[in-house]
Design an enzyme around this catalytic site. Structure first.
Site, PDB file in Angstrom:
ATOM      1  CB  CYS B 206      -0.961   9.197   1.803  1.00  0.00           C
ATOM      2  SG  CYS B 206      -1.690  10.421   0.732  1.00  0.00           S
ATOM      3  NE  ARG B 235      -7.354  17.697  -0.580  1.00  0.00           N
ATOM      4  CZ  ARG B 235      -7.811  16.544  -1.065  1.00  0.00           C
ATOM      5  NH1 ARG B 235      -8.577  16.533  -2.140  1.00  0.00           N
ATOM      6  NH2 ARG B 235      -7.494  15.407  -0.472  1.00  0.00           N
ATOM      7  CD  GLN B 253     -10.547  12.186   2.270  1.00  0.00           C
ATOM      8  OE1 GLN B 253      -9.380  11.869   2.409  1.00  0.00           O
ATOM      9  NE2 GLN B 253     -11.235  11.924   1.181  1.00  0.00           N
ATOM     10  CG  ASP B 255      -7.413   9.557   4.459  1.00  0.00           C
ATOM     11  OD1 ASP B 255      -7.698   8.735   3.571  1.00  0.00           O
ATOM     12  OD2 ASP B 255      -6.472  10.354   4.376  1.00  0.00           O
ATOM     13  CG  HIS B 257      -3.486   5.857   3.700  1.00  0.00           C
ATOM     14  ND1 HIS B 257      -3.734   7.004   4.417  1.00  0.00           N
ATOM     15  CD2 HIS B 257      -3.621   6.188   2.390  1.00  0.00           C
ATOM     16  CE1 HIS B 257      -3.976   7.997   3.572  1.00  0.00           C
ATOM     17  NE2 HIS B 257      -3.919   7.538   2.336  1.00  0.00           N
ATOM     18  CE  LYS B 338      -9.260   6.761 -10.449  1.00  0.00           C
ATOM     19  NZ  LYS B 338     -10.234   7.791 -10.161  1.00  0.00           N
ATOM     20  CG  HIS B 382      -4.246   6.143  -1.305  1.00  0.00           C
ATOM     21  ND1 HIS B 382      -3.518   7.132  -0.698  1.00  0.00           N
ATOM     22  CD2 HIS B 382      -3.414   5.585  -2.216  1.00  0.00           C
ATOM     23  CE1 HIS B 382      -2.300   7.167  -1.217  1.00  0.00           C
ATOM     24  NE2 HIS B 382      -2.215   6.239  -2.152  1.00  0.00           N
TER      25      HIS B 382
END
Lengths: 555, 555
Positions: B206, B235, B253, B255, B257, B338, B382
């Site tokens: 992000c 992580r 991911q 991912d 945004h 969410k 997200h």
């Protein structure tokens, strides 16, 4: 072979930690950071001595906030422009681009990168360019070009970690020779012993590929095993030397490692040289020269006989390549001979891009073997065709100056409307959809096949004069400018301007194959500068066919 | 929303640092590592409480050296097997697979990963799986599936750094709440001030996407801006918890945004829910449930009115999705509500995979804006469809048990020869080439187009009985087994066994469309286990057509 070394200097010199007469002295790198160990990844930063000084003199055009190279904010908001293929609105703020405050540098990839919205930099991560959508598009097309050829050349892609513990780097020899150029990594709070381990971010992919080779016993019948990897690599270049896409800390290589028997080396080199030729011809870069770097005079590993056999195989392969080549005596790496490919760009500058390095050492360090009637230790060949994708992009940016070949272009086609009638707008919208992604409207919720053609199609439906819109589109260097007015709606045809498309001759051939003698009368009226390809009038199907053929021919 | 949290627990509880009645207590994670800040990346590790206990009880089948999960070394070297599409030799050591020392676990993705040569682990990089070629193939096909849909959903891919300085993480809020789960990075020898900066490896994309948004002024007409990113994320999970592909330190991911105006949120959520449905239907996973997590009871940011508007838009979108959904009152993140998507796998286990999170906070922290008649701060959404690709692969590995759909399969077709006559071998070799990559032999040094079809075709030309070869091919679960004997050479036809292909009904439909009523008499003689699709006899062109149609239909 060594980072930032002038081309005349030898790997052997760095091994001994001294420079010989005639070698350009180092200006930037600390001696402790000159690595002994090398591989195909190493030349990535190499020729920046050549490109570096030039680009560093150039002041980046308009720096955005946070130290980015990003384009300036648009002053005016356009009425309505939308990118149909990518769902984005795309302000065609042409006045700014057409009349910049300062004349744009027509050579520097950083100024072009900002002007064309390809990438930015940010002070929070120096040397790690952030690719904007258009830059990422080109990056991925280059990846795709290589991936499409990998099966033919027997490469299999693998995915390997970014972090490895110190032990692995000791085993590979990087720890002793390359440690200072690697980023050290540590886990957060140490919850157990393992978290206390020291890691480094990988500067090269070779150790990971050795682990994959070693993950099971290998038969000689399996060889050659050819792994390819596009992973992000990190090297801790000093911050003062960082520049655009050429001198970076994070980059991606079209990295490959071949594990083969000694008598397979020749064929692998021949094949790799063919791969280089194929890719460079496709990208229309070159010419390039080939250099064979032979056994160092003093420090090297392996017997003279092994070296001779290896060098003879390389010479054989070079002779078969059809290119002239020359020898750099004694300039091989201490672990094996190598072939350097030096590319001359359109401006006459030389860049070392591809590399092919034989390595007798790393397989031994990792205890790699193959079994069979004649068991042995495989030879490892480090090879990269483009080298650093970032750096190669810089070269291409400066070569094409925004006039990307159609297949590579982030701005393939734009549709300009004449007048504001509802019919024109509706027809233009429909054409934009059909050109961006030719699917029936009834397709619904089915997933598009992986092979489905997609094109980058933008539109400019503003209520402006055609001349103004055309100027904007030409400034943005769209490969194809499509004009739609009332006559086009009635005639179900598109007026197309190909004047920004490079490779005029080949493009004309395709146009003539699709519709011999097609001409657009509009071109005469509206054209600002026609570079050789006259305007053509095609229907939707013909236009789709031309776009498909341009992509398939890499034009 | 928090890593490794049981599904009943709320993000709010972690925010307050305590658990409520009924929540399963944490076993592994240190409280200091429970992050407050979240995003679409966060659920990646979440449901491992569900998958974790099971897989941890399973002893990995045959651990290779260096702690890898790799398959055992083959005992016997095959006479001649070669993968034509990937240029590798491929030992079909079927006796080992057919009669393992220990019965293979039919559920665990780690045992299957080793058996199918998909990935290994290595002690030099715990929690960072190394994907072997077949695993990388599946990984990339999943990426390609999403990429092929991105233009339709308006996403543009970007490429962003792995390393950012501490300052950026402070700005994003990760430093205070997520620091301990991030890997700290430091340059090598400090040659200047900049090298002394503290970096962290990104756990989420992000902040990088916020930098790209902020790289120039944005007009409201440009919104929504939708960035997608497949970058490697790190992580620092505790080493004791690491397991296969489900509990990792390095993962990727799908991912995304979305930056949009507040009144665009509803449409974006509808679109994202459609995307989820499209992808899950294509992968034939599910069913799945939808949960709306609403404003926390105590700690949250933003006005009640903003929350209400946002939640109403989410409810509207959920109602339009056609799925039933339920509310988890007070379980939203402190920065926004969410939607969680919880997938039930074939074995009845639930996995949180996709997530859609509204974020009112991060755009403020980064000072993001859009200009226009009504200027404002964009809402950030997200979203991830698959979540962690590694974890989703684990789910698919356990679902398909090696019987991959044809389009996803690393072992699409194998050719077995009957007899050893030169004609048979020559014809089989030619068929292998044509099926792997249908190009004319005269194609020469032209690059293959990006869209050129390629298939994974292996061969088994050993001098063994057909029954034995067939057993080997079936054990390896090739989607199509092609048998070539003298009759096939004379008749220019291929005997094909589709019995390992999943989705029997749809595959039969395609076979019937290509050649109605096609049957192979050989099937009766040689078949060991026919799962519903009888053998068919097709010529080369028909076979190529079937393969193309299977891919295009995601079968």
């Amino acid at each position: 072979m060594t980072r930032a070394s002038p081309m005349r200097s030898t790997s052997h010199q760095w091994l001994l930690g001294k420079s010989t007469t005639g070698a350009v002295p180092l200006k930037v790198l600390h001696p402790s950071r000159l690595p002994r160990r090398s591989c195909s990844c190493t030349p990535v930063q190499r020729e920046q001595q050549e490109l570096g000084p030039k680009v560093q003199q150039v002041k980046p055009a308009r720096r955005a906030t946070r130290g980015s190279y990003g384009p300036e904010p648009p002053k005016k908001i356009p009425r309505k422009t939308q990118n149909f293929s990518r769902g984005r609105t795309n302000p065609t703020n042409t006045s700014k681009l057409a009349k910049p405050d300062t004349p744009p540098d027509t050579l520097d990839h950083r100024a072009l990168g900002a002007e064309l919205s390809l990438f930015i930099g940010d002070t929070s991560s120096p040397g790690s360019p952030l690719f904007q959508p258009d830059g990422a598009h080109i990056f991925q097309k280059l990846q795709a070009l290589l991936r499409a050829q990998y099966p033919s050349f027997g490469f299999q892609e693998v995915i390997t970690p970014n972090l490895y513990k110190e032990d692995l780097w000791r085993q590979s020899g990087h720890w002793d020779n390359y440690k200072d150029a690697m980023f050290a990594v540590k886990g957060g709070t140490a919850l157990n012993d393992d978290d206390n381990a020291r890691y480094s971010l990988k500067p090269m992919n070779c150790p990971g590929h050795c682990l994959l080779y070693k993950s099971r016993n290998r038969s000689w019948r399996e060889l050659p095993i050819r792994y390819a990897d596009f992973a992000a690599l990190h090297r801790n270049e000093v911050s003062g030397s960082l520049s655009g896409l050429t001198r970076v800390r994070r980059f991606h290589q079209d990295d490959g490692h071949i594990f083969c028997t000694p008598d397979q080396v020749r064929q692998e080199i021949i094949s790799t040289l063919k791969f280089v030729e194929l890719v460079y011809n496709t990208l229309r870069v070159g010419p390039y020269k080939l250099f064979l770097s032979t056994k160092p005079f003093h420090e090297f590993i392996g017997s003279d006989e092994t070296w001779k056999i290896a060098e003879d195989q390389l010479k054989d392969a070079l002779n078969q390549s059809g290119h002239t080549w020359s020898v750099k005596a004694g300039e091989g790496a201490f672990y094996g001979p190598k072939i350097d490919i030096v590319l001359t760009d359109k401006h006459g500058k030389e860049h070392q891009t591809a590399t092919i390095q034989l390595d007798f050492q790393l397989p031994k360090r990792f205890g790699l073997q193959y079994v069979g009637q004649e068991p042995g230790i495989p030879v490892m060949i480090h090879r990269a065709i483009l080298g650093s994708l970032e750096r190669f992009m810089a070269l291409l940016i400066e070569q094409f100056q925004g006039h990307w070949p159609f297949w590579l272009s982030p701005r393939q086609l734009t549709i300009l409307t004449v007048g504001e009638s509802a019919e024109v707008l509706a027809y233009a919208s429909e054409m934009a959809k059909q050109l961006a992604c030719p699917i029936p409207a009834t397709y619904g919720l089915k997933p598009l096949p992986l092979s489905h053609p997609r094109y980058n199609v933008d539109t400019d439906f503003r209520n402006e004069t055609l001349a103004k819109k055309l100027l904007g589109a030409k400034t943005k260097k769209y490969n194809i400018i499509c004009i739609i007015g009332e006559k086009n709606v009635k005639g179900k045809c598109l007026d197309l301007d190909f004047s920004a498309q490079p490779m005029e001759k080949e493009t004309l051939q395709i146009l003539n194959r699709v519709k011999p003698g097609a001409r657009s009368p509009r071109q005469k009226i509206i054209s600002t500068k026609v570079r050789g390809i006259p305007g053509v009038k095609l229907n939707l199907y013909e236009t789709q066919l031309v776009m498909k053929m341009l992509c398939e021919s890499y034009l």
